[in-house]
Design an enzyme around this catalytic site. Sequence first.
Site, PDB file in Angstrom:
ATOM      1  N   THR A  93     -32.550  22.312 -84.877  1.00  0.00           N
ATOM      2  CA  THR A  93     -32.388  20.554 -84.573  1.00  0.00           C
ATOM      3  C   THR A  93     -33.564  20.847 -84.928  1.00  0.00           C
ATOM      4  O   THR A  93     -34.288  21.077 -84.393  1.00  0.00           O
ATOM      5  CB  THR A  93     -31.487  20.604 -83.206  1.00  0.00           C
ATOM      6  N   LYS A 168     -28.411  13.487 -85.047  1.00  0.00           N
ATOM      7  CA  LYS A 168     -28.395  14.384 -83.904  1.00  0.00           C
ATOM      8  C   LYS A 168     -28.668  13.544 -82.621  1.00  0.00           C
ATOM      9  O   LYS A 168     -28.757  13.811 -81.195  1.00  0.00           O
ATOM     10  CB  LYS A 168     -28.588  15.408 -84.227  1.00  0.00           C
ATOM     11  N   LYS A 243     -35.877  19.098 -75.581  1.00  0.00           N
ATOM     12  CA  LYS A 243     -36.469  19.006 -76.774  1.00  0.00           C
ATOM     13  C   LYS A 243     -35.985  17.606 -77.891  1.00  0.00           C
ATOM     14  O   LYS A 243     -36.987  17.336 -78.857  1.00  0.00           O
ATOM     15  CB  LYS A 243     -36.173  20.105 -77.280  1.00  0.00           C
TER      16      LYS A 243
HETATM   17  P1  NAD Z   1     -33.106  30.888 -80.335  1.00  0.00           P
HETATM   18  O1  NAD Z   1     -34.528  31.189 -80.330  1.00  0.00           O
HETATM   19  O2  NAD Z   1     -31.799  31.607 -79.617  1.00  0.00           O
HETATM   20  O3  NAD Z   1     -32.406  31.069 -81.952  1.00  0.00           O
HETATM   21  C1  NAD Z   1     -34.011  30.881 -82.794  1.00  0.00           C
HETATM   22  C2  NAD Z   1     -33.739  32.156 -83.346  1.00  0.00           C
HETATM   23  O4  NAD Z   1     -34.406  32.424 -84.434  1.00  0.00           O
HETATM   24  C3  NAD Z   1     -33.879  33.435 -82.494  1.00  0.00           C
HETATM   25  O5  NAD Z   1     -33.872  34.563 -83.041  1.00  0.00           O
HETATM   26  C4  NAD Z   1     -35.543  34.034 -83.461  1.00  0.00           C
HETATM   27  O6  NAD Z   1     -35.862  35.095 -83.687  1.00  0.00           O
HETATM   28  C5  NAD Z   1     -35.585  33.402 -84.818  1.00  0.00           C
HETATM   29  N1  NAD Z   1     -37.222  33.353 -85.842  1.00  0.00           N
HETATM   30  C6  NAD Z   1     -37.708  32.330 -85.517  1.00  0.00           C
HETATM   31  N2  NAD Z   1     -38.835  32.568 -86.417  1.00  0.00           N
HETATM   32  C7  NAD Z   1     -38.442  33.092 -87.593  1.00  0.00           C
HETATM   33  C8  NAD Z   1     -38.755  32.936 -88.654  1.00  0.00           C
HETATM   34  N3  NAD Z   1     -39.790  33.007 -89.034  1.00  0.00           N
HETATM   35  N4  NAD Z   1     -37.622  33.988 -89.023  1.00  0.00           N
HETATM   36  C9  NAD Z   1     -36.652  34.374 -88.931  1.00  0.00           C
HETATM   37  N5  NAD Z   1     -35.673  33.831 -87.574  1.00  0.00           N
HETATM   38  C10 NAD Z   1     -36.902  33.434 -87.087  1.00  0.00           C
HETATM   39  O7  NAD Z   1     -32.480  29.652 -80.661  1.00  0.00           O
HETATM   40  P2  NAD Z   1     -30.506  28.986 -80.567  1.00  0.00           P
HETATM   41  O8  NAD Z   1     -30.149  28.947 -79.298  1.00  0.00           O
HETATM   42  O9  NAD Z   1     -30.135  29.644 -81.509  1.00  0.00           O
HETATM   43  O10 NAD Z   1     -30.927  27.162 -80.889  1.00  0.00           O
HETATM   44  C11 NAD Z   1     -31.645  27.656 -82.429  1.00  0.00           C
HETATM   45  C12 NAD Z   1     -31.007  25.526 -82.843  1.00  0.00           C
HETATM   46  O11 NAD Z   1     -29.605  25.269 -82.689  1.00  0.00           O
HETATM   47  C13 NAD Z   1     -32.186  25.273 -82.539  1.00  0.00           C
HETATM   48  O12 NAD Z   1     -32.965  24.615 -83.479  1.00  0.00           O
HETATM   49  C14 NAD Z   1     -31.416  24.391 -81.730  1.00  0.00           C
HETATM   50  O13 NAD Z   1     -31.951  23.295 -80.965  1.00  0.00           O
HETATM   51  C15 NAD Z   1     -30.255  24.344 -82.117  1.00  0.00           C
HETATM   52  N6  NAD Z   1     -29.432  23.594 -81.557  1.00  0.00           N
HETATM   53  C16 NAD Z   1     -29.114  24.288 -80.286  1.00  0.00           C
HETATM   54  C17 NAD Z   1     -28.158  24.974 -79.388  1.00  0.00           C
HETATM   55  C18 NAD Z   1     -27.505  25.458 -77.815  1.00  0.00           C
HETATM   56  O14 NAD Z   1     -26.902  25.409 -76.903  1.00  0.00           O
HETATM   57  N7  NAD Z   1     -28.535  27.220 -78.144  1.00  0.00           N
HETATM   58  C19 NAD Z   1     -27.285  23.469 -79.549  1.00  0.00           C
HETATM   59  C20 NAD Z   1     -26.960  22.286 -80.099  1.00  0.00           C
HETATM   60  C21 NAD Z   1     -27.881  22.981 -81.118  1.00  0.00           C
END
Ligand code: NAD
Length: 295
Positions: A93, A168, A243
């Site tokens: 997102t 979204k 966010k």
């Molecule tokens: P998260 O922080 O658990 O996962 C993100 C991952 O990206 C982490 O494991 C981090 O180490 C990795 N990362 C960061 N920089 C990196 C890089 N340069 N190279 C490789 N990996 C890297 O977050 P999440 O909850 O999995 O969310 C991911 C996305 O999905 C976000 O944009 C969030 O807004 C969106 N989202 C989350 C949810 C939810 O309920 N968690 C729901 C809908 C959308």
Amino acid sequence: MTEIGFVGLGNMGLPMAANLVKSGYKVTGFDTVPAALDKAKAAGIAIAATSAEAASGRDIVITMLPNGKIVLSVFEEIVPACAPGTVIVDSSTIDVASARAAHDMAGKAGLLSVDAPVSGGVGGAEAGTLTFMIGGSEAALEKARPALEVMGGRLVHCGEGGAGQAAKMCNNMLLGISMIGACEAFALADKLGLSQKALFDVVSTSSGSCWSVNTYCPVPDVGPKSPADNDYRPGFAAALMLKDLNLSQQAAAEAGAATPMGRHATEIYNAFVEAGEGGTDFSGIIRFLDKARDM
Ligand code: NAD
């Protein structure tokens, strides 16, 4: 056999990638956090040493990352590593401007791309029932579709590049506003001596009905099970709602759109998160209304 690269194996990315493995895809993943890589390995994902290596030679590359700045820095690495014709799917997102910049980078290198943010949370990621909101060309979507269908129950093609992110943030801005509205109605009912069950029975079948009441009611023991029945454990954490609300306000400012209710919802969720409640489900804002009385 279709090969998939997956960058960002966090709370959402890991179960999404694991579902692709379960349905027979060869998935090669990368994350900057070693613990995430250990879990990915256990789920049958091959581990790459860099995001470029995860992307190189794959038919589809999926990114699931925290924000637009990180997505663009990862695109800098993966775009030169991909062969022409590869489709890159960014399911993070992020802001619309970064999403469009990412499409631009991919397009200039002869790659296909879609922005494909999701709703459904970690539960939906695990169950393979996410909704994908998709921006990009028909050709890019068709190439990504079989993999997206493994991870999600529903795909909505919203338009050209950036349209998925726009959908979204409009949806989540409305959700933030409607949740605060639902909380205010239940809090007022309580003060008026009206039972919360009676209010639910009326609203859920009347003109005030909405997802925040009918499906995700912010008071316990009323309606279908929701985080309110679990002491407001997420669910969808308030920090993630904030966010998305901030992204909506950034987009509104850039587009010159008036969103006074969206702005106010952002201020209220910001105060809630600053009070240390970022890890609480976003419906827990009902317990904060008294503190937001003068906002
Ligand atoms: P998260 O922080 O658990 O996962 C993100 C991952 O990206 C982490 O494991 C981090 O180490 C990795 N990362 C960061 N920089 C990196 C890089 N340069 N190279 C490789 N990996 C890297 O977050 P999440 O909850 O999995 O969310 C991911 C996305 O999905 C976000 O944009 C969030 O807004 C969106 N989202 C989350 C949810 C939810 O309920 N968690 C729901 C809908 C959308």
